[in-house]
Design a protein around this motif. Structure first.
Motif, PDB file in Angstrom:
ATOM      1  N   PRO A  40       0.845  -1.320   0.077  1.00 16.46           N
ATOM      2  CA  PRO A  40       0.189   0.050   0.136  1.00 16.46           C
ATOM      3  C   PRO A  40       0.954   1.129   0.028  1.00 16.46           C
ATOM      4  CG  PRO A  40      -0.859  -1.508   1.546  1.00 16.46           C
ATOM      5  CD  PRO A  40       0.393  -2.095   1.064  1.00 16.46           C
ATOM      6  N   TRP A  41       2.089   1.181   0.693  1.00 15.54           N
ATOM      7  CA  TRP A  41       2.870   2.423   0.683  1.00 15.54           C
ATOM      8  C   TRP A  41       3.515   2.593  -0.549  1.00 15.54           C
ATOM      9  CZ3 TRP A  41       3.912   6.926   2.047  1.00 15.54           C
ATOM     10  CH2 TRP A  41       5.360   7.412   1.971  1.00 15.54           C
ATOM     11  N   LEU A  42       4.001   1.438  -1.173  1.00 13.84           N
ATOM     12  CA  LEU A  42       4.692   1.421  -2.386  1.00 13.84           C
ATOM     13  C   LEU A  42       3.481   2.039  -3.496  1.00 13.84           C
ATOM     14  CD1 LEU A  42       6.869  -1.553  -2.496  1.00 13.84           C
ATOM     15  CD2 LEU A  42       7.396   0.756  -1.684  1.00 13.84           C
ATOM     16  N   ALA A  43       2.422   1.808  -3.444  1.00 13.35           N
ATOM     17  CA  ALA A  43       1.264   2.162  -4.221  1.00 13.35           C
ATOM     18  C   ALA A  43       1.077   3.778  -4.080  1.00 13.35           C
ATOM     19  CB  ALA A  43       0.047   1.215  -4.216  1.00 13.35           C
ATOM     20  N   LEU A 101      13.225  -6.719  -7.380  1.00 10.63           N
ATOM     21  CA  LEU A 101      12.276  -7.605  -6.512  1.00 10.63           C
ATOM     22  C   LEU A 101      11.185  -6.916  -6.087  1.00 10.63           C
ATOM     23  CD1 LEU A 101      15.539  -8.133  -4.026  1.00 10.63           C
ATOM     24  CD2 LEU A 101      14.336  -9.928  -5.465  1.00 10.63           C
ATOM     25  N   ALA A 102      11.117  -5.651  -6.204  1.00 12.04           N
ATOM     26  CA  ALA A 102       9.595  -4.836  -5.949  1.00 12.04           C
ATOM     27  C   ALA A 102       8.750  -5.254  -7.051  1.00 12.04           C
ATOM     28  CB  ALA A 102       9.835  -3.686  -5.629  1.00 12.04           C
ATOM     29  N   GLY A 103       9.286  -5.855  -8.165  1.00 12.48           N
ATOM     30  CA  GLY A 103       8.014  -6.181  -9.123  1.00 12.48           C
ATOM     31  C   GLY A 103       8.007  -5.035 -10.213  1.00 12.48           C
ATOM     32  N   VAL A 124      11.855   9.618 -11.430  1.00 12.23           N
ATOM     33  CA  VAL A 124      13.173   9.484 -10.744  1.00 12.23           C
ATOM     34  C   VAL A 124      12.996   9.728  -9.277  1.00 12.23           C
ATOM     35  CG1 VAL A 124      15.304  10.358 -10.331  1.00 12.23           C
ATOM     36  CG2 VAL A 124      14.398   9.773 -12.653  1.00 12.23           C
ATOM     37  N   LEU A 125      12.014  10.781  -8.945  1.00  8.82           N
ATOM     38  CA  LEU A 125      11.666  11.072  -7.651  1.00  8.82           C
ATOM     39  C   LEU A 125      10.958  10.153  -6.750  1.00  8.82           C
ATOM     40  CD1 LEU A 125      10.575  15.085  -8.147  1.00  8.82           C
ATOM     41  CD2 LEU A 125      13.072  14.304  -7.364  1.00  8.82           C
ATOM     42  N   LYS A 126      10.028   9.554  -7.591  1.00  8.77           N
ATOM     43  CA  LYS A 126       9.231   8.418  -6.953  1.00  8.77           C
ATOM     44  C   LYS A 126      10.380   7.321  -6.508  1.00  8.77           C
ATOM     45  CE  LYS A 126       5.941   8.352 -10.117  1.00  8.77           C
ATOM     46  NZ  LYS A 126       4.408   8.085 -10.801  1.00  8.77           N
ATOM     47  N   ASP A 127      11.063   6.938  -7.492  1.00 11.69           N
ATOM     48  CA  ASP A 127      12.011   5.834  -7.366  1.00 11.69           C
ATOM     49  C   ASP A 127      12.862   6.046  -6.247  1.00 11.69           C
ATOM     50  OD1 ASP A 127      10.954   4.435  -9.466  1.00 11.69           O
ATOM     51  OD2 ASP A 127      12.540   4.690 -10.803  1.00 11.69           O
ATOM     52  N   GLY A 128      13.375   7.303  -6.155  1.00  7.68           N
ATOM     53  CA  GLY A 128      14.032   7.520  -4.770  1.00  7.68           C
ATOM     54  C   GLY A 128      13.383   7.040  -3.742  1.00  7.68           C
TER      55      GLY A 128
END
Length: 684
Positions: free
Chosen positions: A136-139, A221-223, A311-315
């Motif tokens: 949920p947090w990654l989403a 690993l996070a898909g 890029v910001l989100k991936d960070g």
């Protein structure tokens, strides 16, 4: 806050003035304990492990190896450690004891620490849940669609203990120490320091290559799709951030990093990031704040404004996986450890689960565990002995101040006021933390970690507008460390460090003064080092020396910088004398006042000779013994970049500046660490 072992994060001895000016220290309680009980000390016959010496090495060539060489040759580093020495030995003992406390607590379903430990140890449930707890947090991160929503999610990440573009915390205002203020610092890097991105040496280049591969693996690993290109893009972005970051040397300067500004002015100076929304997302609306590295913050904000949103989100996504790796299925923490543990520090294996569980409890419910720890393992006699040692060292510092040839009488008077203002904190807090508001579930490790981070965040920012928490500790009683807090005018010694080889009630007093006595002196001297001396007797950042005092002091500290710059653990890799200056001043001053305190404790009598060693020889050997440490190469290289402490060998060898050491060991001129009298640095 300056500590004995590591450069600390954010922030973290009451005595009458007459004691600071006392002519003679009281005898150490340890001396009578050793003579009267007949109990052998933990190390050797008098508190020092003579079997660990390498007497083939002359003291004047390398005192560290003379005192510890055989130990170093015969002591392997355990597979789950990046380095190993006296601190680690005590940490292993502390964690084993804590494990016993936690295992007993597990039997009580109403025990918060027992339930937290049970949740951590239930690896089967963690594996069964997979990535479901963090999804949920990654989403939420992936749902960011503009810079405004990015600022809000970055704020939520901060409350969850996740690294974001900027770091912030609430601490004392250095120029108004009776007031709490929000402090903000540069951030946004996944590698330990800007040098890892900018140093063009072969070693750093290899680490950068490994880092990009690590980012790619974690995204996979996070898909996440397109892991390779996204990892490369994030690395390029972090490299640009590194270019605007301040150096470690500039970032430790109390004057340079004190920059108070209104939030509105910060927003004008750095329009690329919505700071108002960032703080408001955590119900913070600071009228003013301290910005430690203004040009770095404005530079980062400009980079954020033009960076691709992905890029910001991936960070944030990768920072989240790093922060919560230990609470997820093994594929995540194993990959995380492969880079941060093995590549960066050289450690071959992760710690056993119970050790990691003890660390989690120390970080999440530290003082709740600490109450049980000190009840079992910190006898009142140890606290009483430490009280006396602290008084003796403070008295010695007062006499040292009186004898300084380079300091004006005006500054000496203020130095005595500062000395008299110290507050002692020994063993454990007088007031324990209340964790009743923290929800712990026996079947929810990830949730426990998430709620614990939020609980700590709320506790910290909840200080705003309140009186200073003068009872507060920055370490748990189980910590093998000590620290100086400039704003509080205090030095703090957790219970667990007050054990052999630092302090042994059955050891010869000379060894105790060379061990814990010098540690006391080290933390005390921090308040008079190149940064601590900028704070007055109220804890205020305030120049209280004359200009000539400052010039005289700098002349002496420049010599110490040059001395440490010359140390070269690896070809081309030197100790940074300016970066480690505060700790080196702490060692130099701490050892000096501890030696004076030891001499005063003899009450005018001559120290006995024990096993053919004089009192001063045993004192200096006691100092060298606490710095026993073997390093893995990767770990030592990392420390040269990020640790404000010099490697242990050079900390032991600071004895080369002491006339008393030359008198005690008679090193021949021409030895590798031998200094002519004019080259010996004497500050405090």
């Amino acid at each position: 806050m300056k500590n004995l072992l590591l450069g600390a994060a954010a922030t973290a001895l009451a005595l009458a003035a007459t004691m600071a000016h006392a002519d003679q220290a009281a005898p150490s309680p340890a001396s009578s304990a050793a003579r009267n009980t007949g109990v052998k000390p933990t190390y050797g016959t008098f508190g020092f492990d003579t079997a660990g010496m390498d007497k083939s090495v002359k003291p004047g060539d390398d005192f560290y190896d003379h005192a510890n060489g055989s130990w170093a040759k015969n002591t392997p580093i355990p597979a789950d450690k990046s380095n190993y020495g006296a601190f680690n030995t005590l940490d292993d003992l502390s964690r084993t004891r804590t494990k016993g406390i936690l295992e007993a607590a597990q039997a009580d379903p109403n025990s918060k620490i027992g339930n937290a430990y049970a949740a951590y140890m239930d690896g089967v449930t963690v594996e069964a849940k997979g990535l479901a707890p963090i999804k949920p947090w990654l989403a939420e991160i992936q749902g960011v669609n503009d810079l405004a929503s990015y600022a809000k999610v970055a704020a939520k990440a901060a409350r969850s203990g996740i690294r974001g573009p900027f770091r912030f915390y609430v601490g004392q205002d250095d120029k108004d120490p009776e007031t709490y203020i929000l402090s903000m610092m540069q951030g946004g890097l996944g590698l330990p320091d800007r040098d890892y991105y900018l140093d063009q040496g072969e070693k750093m280049a290899a680490i950068r290559t490994a880092y990009v591969a690590h980012l790619e693996k974690m995204l996979t690993l996070a898909g996440e799709p397109d892991a390779r290109s996204r990892a490369a893009a994030l690395m390029a972005f972090e490299t640009e951030i590194a270019k605007v970051h301040w150096t470690q040397i500039d970032s430790r300067d109390a004057d340079k990093t004190y920059n108070k500004m209104a939030l509105a002015d910060l927003q004008k100076a750095a329009p690329g990031f919505d700071f108002a929304a960032f703080y408001a997302a955590n119900n913070l609306q600071p009228a003013q704040l301290l910005v430690a590295q203004p040009s770095a913050v404005t530079g980062e904000a400009a980079l954020i404004a033009k960076a691709p949103l992905q890029v910001l989100k991936d960070g944030l996504l990768l920072s989240s996986l790093h922060a919560y790796a230990d609470y997820l299925p093994d594929s995540i923490p194993n990959a995380d450890f492969a880079f941060y543990g093995t590549t960066l520090s050289g450690t071959p294996e992760r710690e056993e689960r119970w050790k990691r569980g003890v660390t989690f409890l120390k970080e999440s419910l530290g003082e709740e565990v600490g109450k049980a720890y000190v009840a079992q393992y910190f006898p009142p006699e140890t606290k009483a002995a430490m009280d006396q040692l602290v008084k003796n060292v403070l008295g010695a510092m007062g006499r040292r101040i009186d004898g300084l040839p380079w300091m004006s009488n005006e500054a000496k008077a203020r130095a005595h006021k500062k000395l008299a203002a110290f507050t002692p904190k020994i063993g454990y807090p007088d007031k324990w933390r209340d964790y009743s508001g923290l929800e712990i579930r026996r079947d929810d490790l990830f949730g426990n970690a998430l709620r614990s981070n939020a609980f700590e965040f709320d506790y910290n920012v909840g200080k705003l507008g309140k009186p200073i928490y003068r009872w507060e500790w920055g370490m748990t009683p189980m910590e093998i460390n000590a620290y100086a807090n400039f704003g509080m005018v205090e030095i703090v010694f957790p219970a667990a460090i007050l054990q052999p080889p630092f302090f042994d009630p059955h050891a010869d007093p000379a060894v105790n003064y060379g061990g814990i006595g010098a540690v006391i002196g080290h933390e005390l001297s921090h308040h008079f080092d190149d940064q601590g001396a900028k704070y007055d007797e109220t804890g205020k950042l305030n120049q209280w020396w004359t200009d000539q005092d400052v010039a005289n002091f700098k002349g002496l500290t420049d010599k110490l910088v040059k001395q440490y710059d010359a140390y070269e653990p690896f070809p081309g890799a030197h100790v940074k004398g300016a970066f480690t200056l505060g700790e080196n001043i702490g060692d130099l001053g701490g050892l000096a006042v501890a030696l004076d305190a030891y001499h005063a404790s003899l009450g005018g009598k001559k120290a006995p000779v024990i096993d053919g060693l004089t009192g001063d020889q045993r004192f200096f050997l006691g100092w060298a013994q606490v710095w026993r440490r073997n390093y893995r190469e990767a770990n030592l290289r990392q420390r040269l970049v990020t640790d404000p402490h010099a490697p242990s060998q050079y900390r032991a060898d600071i004895v080369r500046n002491f006339d008393a050491w030359y008198d005690a060991f008679k090193p021949a001129p021409g030895g590798k660490i031998h200094l002519a009298p004019k080259d010996r640095v004497k500050i405090w």
